[in-house]
Design a protein around this motif. Structure first.
Motif, PDB file in Angstrom:
ATOM      1  N   LEU A  66      35.356  79.475  61.165  1.00 47.38           N
ATOM      2  CA  LEU A  66      36.108  78.801  62.227  1.00 47.38           C
ATOM      3  C   LEU A  66      35.830  79.439  63.586  1.00 47.38           C
ATOM      4  O   LEU A  66      35.547  78.759  64.563  1.00 47.38           O
ATOM      5  N   ILE A  90      28.841  70.669  80.113  1.00 48.72           N
ATOM      6  CA  ILE A  90      29.532  70.708  81.408  1.00 48.72           C
ATOM      7  C   ILE A  90      28.518  70.894  82.536  1.00 48.72           C
ATOM      8  O   ILE A  90      28.580  70.212  83.568  1.00 48.72           O
ATOM      9  N   ALA A 113      29.453  73.102  74.642  1.00 48.10           N
ATOM     10  CA  ALA A 113      30.262  72.420  75.665  1.00 48.10           C
ATOM     11  C   ALA A 113      29.842  72.894  77.053  1.00 48.10           C
ATOM     12  O   ALA A 113      29.787  72.098  77.998  1.00 48.10           O
ATOM     13  N   PHE A 131      32.091  69.918  66.522  1.00 45.37           N
ATOM     14  CA  PHE A 131      31.529  71.086  65.863  1.00 45.37           C
ATOM     15  C   PHE A 131      32.576  71.998  65.230  1.00 45.37           C
ATOM     16  O   PHE A 131      32.246  72.840  64.419  1.00 45.37           O
ATOM     17  N   GLY A 132      33.826  71.841  65.635  1.00 42.43           N
ATOM     18  CA  GLY A 132      34.849  72.772  65.159  1.00 42.43           C
ATOM     19  C   GLY A 132      35.307  72.478  63.745  1.00 42.43           C
ATOM     20  O   GLY A 132      34.975  71.445  63.166  1.00 42.43           O
ATOM     21  N   THR A 133      36.076  73.399  63.192  1.00 42.16           N
ATOM     22  CA  THR A 133      36.712  73.161  61.898  1.00 42.16           C
ATOM     23  C   THR A 133      38.229  73.242  62.075  1.00 42.16           C
ATOM     24  O   THR A 133      38.713  73.708  63.097  1.00 42.16           O
ATOM     25  N   LEU A 180      40.641  78.799  73.831  1.00 46.74           N
ATOM     26  CA  LEU A 180      40.130  77.454  74.096  1.00 46.74           C
ATOM     27  C   LEU A 180      40.978  76.757  75.162  1.00 46.74           C
ATOM     28  O   LEU A 180      40.458  76.035  76.017  1.00 46.74           O
ATOM     29  N   VAL A 220      33.187  68.137  72.230  1.00 49.37           N
ATOM     30  CA  VAL A 220      32.281  69.064  71.544  1.00 49.37           C
ATOM     31  C   VAL A 220      33.050  69.896  70.523  1.00 49.37           C
ATOM     32  O   VAL A 220      32.606  70.087  69.392  1.00 49.37           O
ATOM     33  N   LEU A 221      34.235  70.366  70.909  1.00 49.77           N
ATOM     34  CA  LEU A 221      35.062  71.154  69.989  1.00 49.77           C
ATOM     35  C   LEU A 221      35.423  70.337  68.756  1.00 49.77           C
ATOM     36  O   LEU A 221      35.434  70.833  67.642  1.00 49.77           O
ATOM     37  N   SER A 244      30.682  75.924  69.611  1.00 53.17           N
ATOM     38  CA  SER A 244      31.145  74.720  70.311  1.00 53.17           C
ATOM     39  C   SER A 244      31.304  74.978  71.797  1.00 53.17           C
ATOM     40  O   SER A 244      30.930  74.144  72.626  1.00 53.17           O
ATOM     41  N   ASN A 295      32.218  78.695  64.616  1.00 59.62           N
ATOM     42  CA  ASN A 295      32.099  77.321  65.089  1.00 59.62           C
ATOM     43  C   ASN A 295      32.696  77.148  66.469  1.00 59.62           C
ATOM     44  O   ASN A 295      32.164  76.423  67.309  1.00 59.62           O
ATOM     45  N   ALA A 296      33.843  77.821  66.700  1.00 62.73           N
ATOM     46  CA  ALA A 296      34.495  77.705  67.996  1.00 62.73           C
ATOM     47  C   ALA A 296      33.574  78.255  69.080  1.00 62.73           C
ATOM     48  O   ALA A 296      33.397  77.653  70.145  1.00 62.73           O
ATOM     49  N   PHE A 345      43.158  71.118  67.570  1.00 63.21           N
ATOM     50  CA  PHE A 345      43.334  71.413  68.991  1.00 63.21           C
ATOM     51  C   PHE A 345      42.625  70.354  69.837  1.00 63.21           C
ATOM     52  O   PHE A 345      43.201  69.801  70.772  1.00 63.21           O
ATOM     53  N   SER A 390      41.608  74.103  62.572  1.00 64.86           N
ATOM     54  CA  SER A 390      42.483  74.351  63.721  1.00 64.86           C
ATOM     55  C   SER A 390      41.842  73.953  65.036  1.00 64.86           C
ATOM     56  O   SER A 390      42.487  73.408  65.920  1.00 64.86           O
ATOM     57  N   VAL A 391      40.552  74.253  65.149  1.00 65.34           N
ATOM     58  CA  VAL A 391      39.847  73.944  66.380  1.00 65.34           C
ATOM     59  C   VAL A 391      39.774  72.432  66.568  1.00 65.34           C
ATOM     60  O   VAL A 391      39.969  71.911  67.666  1.00 65.34           O
ATOM     61  N   VAL A 440      43.850  83.069  64.222  1.00 68.20           N
ATOM     62  CA  VAL A 440      43.419  81.720  64.615  1.00 68.20           C
ATOM     63  C   VAL A 440      44.142  81.216  65.880  1.00 68.20           C
ATOM     64  O   VAL A 440      43.501  80.658  66.767  1.00 68.20           O
ATOM     65  N   LEU A 451      35.015  66.285  77.819  1.00 66.76           N
ATOM     66  CA  LEU A 451      33.680  66.559  77.284  1.00 66.76           C
ATOM     67  C   LEU A 451      33.720  67.806  76.406  1.00 66.76           C
ATOM     68  O   LEU A 451      33.228  67.820  75.275  1.00 66.76           O
ATOM     69  N   ALA A 452      34.357  68.854  76.940  1.00 67.97           N
ATOM     70  CA  ALA A 452      34.485  70.097  76.170  1.00 67.97           C
ATOM     71  C   ALA A 452      35.284  69.845  74.895  1.00 67.97           C
ATOM     72  O   ALA A 452      34.915  70.311  73.808  1.00 67.97           O
TER      73      ALA A 452
END
Lengths: 311, 436
Positions: A131, A146, A142, B379-381, A193, B375-376, A138, A134-135, B387, B383-384, A186, B371-372
């Motif tokens: 997780l 941007i 991103a 690609f995220g899992t 984020l 992407v989250l 990402s 990946n964050a 969010f 919890s992300v 987490v 946009l951000a």
């Protein structure tokens, strides 16, 4: 009540070198700390043990479980969750794998006190690590996105400066968590984020004003001309910057003060991030952009002069 | 001339909105599914065995693949935020919040989703490996409107050969292609099941001619729920393992039992502070902001319920960011209007110019953030992703309420001309106004 900054004589640009010192120091401290003591990773990211205890005689409270582990041999679970319909069970999680002796000690104690032998299993941190990974990926992707969007709508330099501010804000929170050794779980990732999102929003609003004033500006020859545009834009948006951050601070602050233990660390990360975000959009992003933009204009001028000399 | 009907219209809108919110807010709050961290849920512990006979050890890759397949299954929209963890060598713990039908959740989790085509003697002719990923869906039968599951094969040639094989080797009435989900060598056989009223296999159509097609319709007398379930698990991909349920249990809130009450209480105080600050600082415009912010929170929560989201702490963080951005959009607009007023414009033209000029600012800021978030989400899992979903919903809603809602409501007042020559209402002093 009113903020009236536009007529005040605040210079955000003159002392820019001093403004850059603070982030530089923070970045240095951050790099040193992260490569030495690192972060205090919580149970989501570290392998550990999970002990399930049963209470044959009634129900548990978190405090009771905490005390029982203390009494069993001075154990301090990193996380306790109650389970079962009447809370007759509890899950205690430990960072680090318990060895055979420790397991035996815990099992004997709970067996005697509560009439049921706890079961112990090891938990691997793969899911939490994935997780976080990946964050991170990402956010990097991103950032590229941007930069591309901002390059189209604004100009490449704005995009780069915005990403610098974003990185500053995220790194600031991580550094503070490394200094304080508060636990990283987490929800911490969610807080980072959130600040990333806030940071982008904040920077773009300021840059939008600079873009507008650049178009209006009559002459943009010297560094002084450019810095005037930047300073004026910052002053024009200052009331907005302060009001926006204040309102978000109200929300995050209320959660920090009243949200209870589990949520406090999370709200703390948000508050730290808001401070960093405000700093970076007032004292960092625009100033960095100014320096870069000036160099760019210089180079263009030199090229033009060189061409003229050739011709 | 003051146009009173506009002011009347404003109050009508506010009263209607207030009525709607006060009538439905409680049920909206009750409908909100709360996550494992705030309210708890239930958990299942599984023991894993390799699905393929020739493997006898559970590898780390297998466990990871299983976790991501499980994530896919429970997290169709990325809003359920399950907590899935690997324990020991061969165990997976799945915790779910906001699940109404626990049995259905169990079925969804534990099915291997291995679709096979067999003959009447149970020999496998075509396996689920030849399915196109994401190619499953539901079709309604043209004759009786019952739902069928449609699957897409990677190539039609294989299915053609399978049907040829049936035709060559079996005579009527044995010329059937038996379609199974999760066929178990030791327990299932066509001969036994065909006499049952509710057979284990999905369907067993008669093959009368070779079919060279990649689109296969499975007619199995499904209910709509069954058909949706099968299509869903086929799309989410099959599990590389067999899962045996060891036990299941209710779990409490992982952030502690008081987490929920504290958070709600803190959230309400936070919002009250924001609204109060806006009204003090922006005077009349702050009142408009208070109305649109209330509408914003109400709409976000309803949309979130509608997409069956599960609210967790990360989701809450996104909501706070959303509130921040909604407030920001209001602030940007109001600051612009004040600037225009100070530059000596009339109230009417300051409102119009302020609304227009602040629009691109808000748009660019929102698009970059969305946009951000996109992407989250991609690609995220867990919890992300949760969010990101909340953030996207929040930004879209805030754009609607803080830009258009605010403009509409403020516009009614401004255009009624009641504020003409009264910049004080907007928090602008006469002495600050520059002469043109």
């Amino acid at each position: 009540m009113n903020f009236n900054f536009e007529r005040k004589n605040i210079d955000f640009v003159k002392h820019r070198k001093k403004f850059f010192i603070l982030p530089a120091i923070v970045a240095m401290i951050g790099i040193i700390l992260l490569s030495t003591i690192g972060l205090n990773l919580g149970i989501d990211f570290e392998s550990g043990s999970r002990v399930e205890v049963m209470n044959e005689e009634g129900s548990f409270t978190e405090e009771e479980v905490q005390n029982a582990f203390e009494a069993a041999g001075g154990y301090e679970p990193d996380d306790i969750t109650l389970a079962g319909d009447d809370h007759e069970q509890a899950h205690a999680r430990f960072i680090g794998v318990l060895d055979q002796n420790e397991i035996a000690e815990i099992q004997t104690y709970f067996d005697e006190e509560y009439g049921a032998e706890p079961s112990v299993s090891t938990v691997s941190p793969q899911v939490g690590q994935e997780l976080a990974m990946n964050a991170l990926i990402s956010v990097l992707i991103a950032s590229v996105g941007i930069i591309i969007y901002v390059s189209i709508r604004f100009e490449l330099l704005y995009g780069l400066a915005a990403i610098l501010a974003l990185a500053h804000d995220a790194f600031f929170i991580i550094t503070v968590f490394s200094i304080t050794q508060l636990e990283v779980n987490v929800p911490f990732i969610a807080a980072v984020l959130t600040i990333v999102g806030y940071s982008i929003n904040d920077t773009i609003v300021t840059f939008d004003r600079i873009r507008e004033n650049m178009q209006k500006a009559e002459k943009l020859e010297t560094f002084a001309d450019l810095s005037q545009v930047v300073n004026h834009s910052l002053l024009q948006t200052l009331a907005r910057s302060i009001n926006t951050v204040l309102t978000v601070v109200f929300a995050a602050g209320a959660i920090f003060l009243l949200g209870g233990q589990g949520i406090q660390t999370f709200a703390f990360a948000l508050l730290i991030g808001l401070v960093a975000g405000t700093y970076s959009s007032l004292f960092l992003a625009s100033q960095v952009w100014l320096v870069w933009k000036h160099k760019q204009l210089e180079r263009q001028r030199q090229k033009a002069a060189a061409k003229e000399a050739e011709a | 001339m003051v146009q009173k009907w506009r002011i009347l219209a404003f109050f009508m809108i506010v009263i209607l909105l207030g009525g709607l919110i006060s009538q439905t807010a409680m049920s909206t709050a009750e409908d909100t599914n709360l996550g494992l961290d705030l309210q708890g849920g239930f958990e299942i512990l599984y023991e894993i065995e390799p699905a393929e006979e020739d493997q006898d050890e559970v590898t780390e890759d297998m466990l990871n693949a299983t976790v991501s397949a499980l994530n896919q299954r429970v997290n169709v929209l990325g809003v359920s935020e399950p907590y899935i963890s690997i324990e020991g060598e061969d165990r997976i713990r799945v915790q779910l919040a906001g699940v109404e039908d626990q049995q259905q959740a169990r079925d969804l989790l534990s099915t291997e989703a291995e679709l096979t085509f067999r003959d009447v003697e149970d020999n496998e002719i075509l396996s689920g490996d030849s399915l196109e990923q994401g190619g499953a869906g539901i079709n309604f039968d043209q004759q009786d409107n019952t739902p069928n599951v449609s699957v897409t094969l990677q190539n039609g040639e294989e299915f053609g050969e399978a049907t040829e094989y049936i035709l060559e080797n079996f005579d009527p009435p044995e010329n059937r292609l038996v379609i199974w989900l999760d066929f178990d060598e030791d327990e299932n056989s066509y001969v036994e099941e065909m006499t049952q009223e509710d057979p284990e296999f999905l369907s067993a159509p008669t093959v009368s001619e070779p079919l060279y097609t990649s689109n296969v319709e499975i007619q199995g007398d499904f209910t709509l729920e069954e058909a949706e379930f099968i299509a869903e698990v086929l799309d989410a991909g099959s599990l590389p393992v067999e899962m045996e349920e060891i036990y299941s249990n209710a779990v409490g809130a992982s952030l502690g039992e008081e987490a929920l009450d504290n958070t709600i209480y803190a959230g309400l105080i936070g919002i009250a502070l924001i609204l109060a600050y806006m009204m003090v600082y922006y005077r009349f415009m702050g009142v408009i902001a208070a109305v649109t912010l209330t509408a914003y929170i109400y709409i976000v929560m309803n949309v979130f319920n509608w997409i069956e989201g599960v609210l967790t702490l990360p989701g809450l963080a996104a909501l706070i960011l959303g509130v921040g951005m909604a407030v920001d959009a209001n602030i940007i607009t109001y600051e612009r209007i004040k600037e225009e007023l100070k530059a000596g414009r009339s109230v009417m033209s300051a409102f119009k110019a302020g609304a227009r000029r602040s629009f691109t600012t808000i748009l660019d800021a929102n698009v970059t953030t969305i946009l951000a978030a996109g992407v989250l989400f991609y690609f995220g899992t867990s919890s992300v992703q949760g969010f990101a979903v909340m953030l996207i919903v929040s930004i879209l809603t805030s754009f609607l309420t803080a830009v258009y809602g605010s403009r509409l409501l403020l516009g009614l007042w401004v255009k009624s001309r009641i504020f003409n020559k009264k910049p004080g209402v907007f928090g602008v002093k006469e002495s600050d106004i520059r002469e043109l």
